[in-house]
Design a protein around this motif. Structure first.
Motif, PDB file in Angstrom:
ATOM      1  N   VAL A 145       0.861  -1.177   0.000  1.00  0.00           N
ATOM      2  CA  VAL A 145       0.000   0.000   0.000  1.00  0.00           C
ATOM      3  C   VAL A 145       0.895   1.223   0.000  1.00  0.00           C
ATOM      4  CG1 VAL A 145      -1.795   1.260   1.225  1.00  0.00           C
ATOM      5  CG2 VAL A 145      -1.797  -1.241   1.238  1.00  0.00           C
ATOM      6  N   SER A 146       0.746   2.066  -1.006  1.00  0.00           N
ATOM      7  CA  SER A 146       1.573   3.253  -1.144  1.00  0.00           C
ATOM      8  C   SER A 146       0.825   4.464  -0.591  1.00  0.00           C
ATOM      9  CB  SER A 146       1.926   3.438  -2.621  1.00  0.00           C
ATOM     10  OG  SER A 146       2.818   4.510  -2.778  1.00  0.00           O
ATOM     11  N   ALA A 147       0.662   5.498  -1.388  1.00  0.00           N
ATOM     12  CA  ALA A 147      -0.037   6.701  -0.939  1.00  0.00           C
ATOM     13  C   ALA A 147      -0.713   7.378  -2.134  1.00  0.00           C
ATOM     14  CB  ALA A 147       0.936   7.675  -0.282  1.00  0.00           C
ATOM     15  N   LEU A 148      -1.796   8.048  -1.872  1.00  0.00           N
ATOM     16  CA  LEU A 148      -2.487   8.811  -2.900  1.00  0.00           C
ATOM     17  C   LEU A 148      -1.596   9.962  -3.359  1.00  0.00           C
ATOM     18  CD1 LEU A 148      -5.214   8.983  -4.341  1.00  0.00           C
ATOM     19  CD2 LEU A 148      -5.961  10.563  -2.581  1.00  0.00           C
ATOM     20  N   GLY A 149      -1.401  10.089  -4.631  1.00  0.00           N
ATOM     21  CA  GLY A 149      -0.568  11.163  -5.168  1.00  0.00           C
ATOM     22  C   GLY A 149       0.897  10.796  -5.306  1.00  0.00           C
ATOM     23  N   ALA A 150       1.244   9.543  -5.015  1.00  0.00           N
ATOM     24  CA  ALA A 150       2.642   9.116  -5.110  1.00  0.00           C
ATOM     25  C   ALA A 150       3.064   8.992  -6.571  1.00  0.00           C
ATOM     26  CB  ALA A 150       2.829   7.780  -4.405  1.00  0.00           C
ATOM     27  N   GLY A 151       4.300   9.350  -6.847  1.00  0.00           N
ATOM     28  CA  GLY A 151       4.832   9.222  -8.200  1.00  0.00           C
ATOM     29  C   GLY A 151       6.108  10.013  -8.353  1.00  0.00           C
ATOM     30  N   PRO A 152       6.837   9.790  -9.443  1.00  0.00           N
ATOM     31  CA  PRO A 152       8.128  10.457  -9.629  1.00  0.00           C
ATOM     32  C   PRO A 152       8.026  11.976  -9.793  1.00  0.00           C
ATOM     33  CG  PRO A 152       7.553   9.138 -11.550  1.00  0.00           C
ATOM     34  CD  PRO A 152       6.527   8.857 -10.516  1.00  0.00           C
ATOM     35  N   GLU A 153       6.867  12.475 -10.187  1.00  0.00           N
ATOM     36  CA  GLU A 153       6.680  13.915 -10.381  1.00  0.00           C
ATOM     37  C   GLU A 153       5.918  14.582  -9.240  1.00  0.00           C
ATOM     38  OE1 GLU A 153       8.197  15.335 -12.968  1.00  0.00           O
ATOM     39  OE2 GLU A 153       8.869  13.330 -13.531  1.00  0.00           O
TER      40      GLU A 153
ATOM     41  N   ALA B  36       4.886  16.490  -5.727  1.00  0.00           N
ATOM     42  CA  ALA B  36       5.402  17.739  -5.168  1.00  0.00           C
ATOM     43  C   ALA B  36       6.342  17.509  -3.974  1.00  0.00           C
ATOM     44  CB  ALA B  36       4.240  18.625  -4.736  1.00  0.00           C
ATOM     45  N   SER B  37       6.075  16.519  -3.137  1.00  0.00           N
ATOM     46  CA  SER B  37       6.898  16.318  -1.941  1.00  0.00           C
ATOM     47  C   SER B  37       7.877  15.158  -2.149  1.00  0.00           C
ATOM     48  CB  SER B  37       6.030  16.030  -0.725  1.00  0.00           C
ATOM     49  OG  SER B  37       5.477  14.739  -0.797  1.00  0.00           O
ATOM     50  N   ARG B  38       8.973  15.211  -1.428  1.00  0.00           N
ATOM     51  CA  ARG B  38       9.974  14.145  -1.501  1.00  0.00           C
ATOM     52  C   ARG B  38       9.409  12.844  -0.945  1.00  0.00           C
ATOM     53  NH1 ARG B  38      14.696  12.450   1.027  1.00  0.00           N
ATOM     54  NH2 ARG B  38      14.358  13.699   2.895  1.00  0.00           N
ATOM     55  N   ASN B  39       8.540  12.934   0.057  1.00  0.00           N
ATOM     56  CA  ASN B  39       7.885  11.757   0.618  1.00  0.00           C
ATOM     57  C   ASN B  39       7.121  11.027  -0.473  1.00  0.00           C
ATOM     58  OD1 ASN B  39       6.583   9.873   2.221  1.00  0.00           O
ATOM     59  ND2 ASN B  39       5.119  11.326   3.020  1.00  0.00           N
ATOM     60  N   LEU B  40       6.287  11.709  -1.220  1.00  0.00           N
ATOM     61  CA  LEU B  40       5.472  11.085  -2.255  1.00  0.00           C
ATOM     62  C   LEU B  40       6.310  10.604  -3.434  1.00  0.00           C
ATOM     63  CD1 LEU B  40       2.294  13.338  -2.228  1.00  0.00           C
ATOM     64  CD2 LEU B  40       2.570  11.049  -1.282  1.00  0.00           C
ATOM     65  N   ARG B  41       7.445  11.249  -3.696  1.00  0.00           N
ATOM     66  CA  ARG B  41       8.317  10.785  -4.791  1.00  0.00           C
ATOM     67  C   ARG B  41       8.974   9.450  -4.463  1.00  0.00           C
ATOM     68  NH1 ARG B  41       9.520  16.342  -5.024  1.00  0.00           N
ATOM     69  NH2 ARG B  41      11.447  16.039  -3.835  1.00  0.00           N
ATOM     70  N   THR B  42       9.188   9.163  -3.178  1.00  0.00           N
ATOM     71  CA  THR B  42       9.821   7.907  -2.796  1.00  0.00           C
ATOM     72  C   THR B  42       8.829   6.761  -2.642  1.00  0.00           C
ATOM     73  OG1 THR B  42       9.695   8.405  -0.432  1.00  0.00           O
ATOM     74  CG2 THR B  42      11.717   9.033  -1.607  1.00  0.00           C
ATOM     75  N   ARG B  43       7.571   7.059  -2.603  1.00  0.00           N
ATOM     76  CA  ARG B  43       6.565   6.011  -2.401  1.00  0.00           C
ATOM     77  C   ARG B  43       6.278   5.334  -3.712  1.00  0.00           C
ATOM     78  NH1 ARG B  43       2.668   6.379   2.401  1.00  0.00           N
ATOM     79  NH2 ARG B  43       3.924   7.494   3.883  1.00  0.00           N
TER      80      ARG B  43
END
Length: 180
Positions: free
Chosen positions: A163-171, A173-180
């Motif tokens: 289970v990752s996170a909503l809005g996760a991806g390489p682009e 906005a936050s570094r947290n979401l970029r790593t998920r």
């Protein structure tokens, strides 16, 4: 429901001669007679390890597996007090709390393998919104899921759900979401 999504039968079989697990029965790969009519007080034959069970989604996922009659292994760094609400999600002995050392656990592949080796299903829901002194985003969101995947592959786990996170991806906005 959850069982269908994971490709698991609600009426998996269990019988005598079961192998011993972490704190009792481990049911992976057992074929025998069905134990119970289905539901919390039955044995579904599914053993699941849930990482991140004390988090936001964890209690709901534990409850669903408990309703299926699954044996649930709950690795926790919080101790009994913070995780005791999860014990009532299943019948007596169905929810197994396994404490681990917060400073070394995610880095110890042997310990992760020990926790998943008797499971049919492994669910990873570990995540943080902020970095801590112990773990950075890359280690928590990239290295640890990789460790779980390797341990699951080595142990022959049938299903791994991350289970990752909503809005996760390489682009993102936050570094947290970029790593998920």
């Amino acid at each position: 429901g959850l069982a269908a999504a994971l490709g698991l039968a609600r009426s998996a079989r269990a019988g005598p001669g079961l192998s011993r697990g972490l704190s009792g029965l481990a049911l992976r790969g057992v074929d025998g007679v069905k134990a119970g009519p289905g539901g919390r007080s039955s044995v579904s034959g599914v053993t699941v390890t849930i990482f991140g069970a004390t988090g936001f989604l964890g209690r709901y996922v534990c409850n669903e597996f408990g309703k299926m009659g699954s044996r649930v292994v709950l690795p926790t760094r919080c101790g009994d007090t913070s995780a005791q609400h999860l014990r009532v999600m299943g019948d007596l002995g169905q929810m197994v709390l396994e404490e681990y050392d917060d400073g070394t656990f995610l880095r110890d592949e042997a310990e992760v393998t020990r926790l998943v080796e008797r499971s049919n299903v492994v669910v990873n829901m570990i995540g943080r919104d902020v970095e801590t002194g112990n773990y950075g985003f890359e280690e928590l969101n990239v290295a640890f899921p990789e460790t779980i995947a390797k341990a699951c592959q080595a142990a022959g786990v049938q299903r791994l759900l991350h289970v990752s996170a909503l809005g996760a991806g390489p682009e993102a906005a936050s570094r947290n979401l970029r790593t998920r």
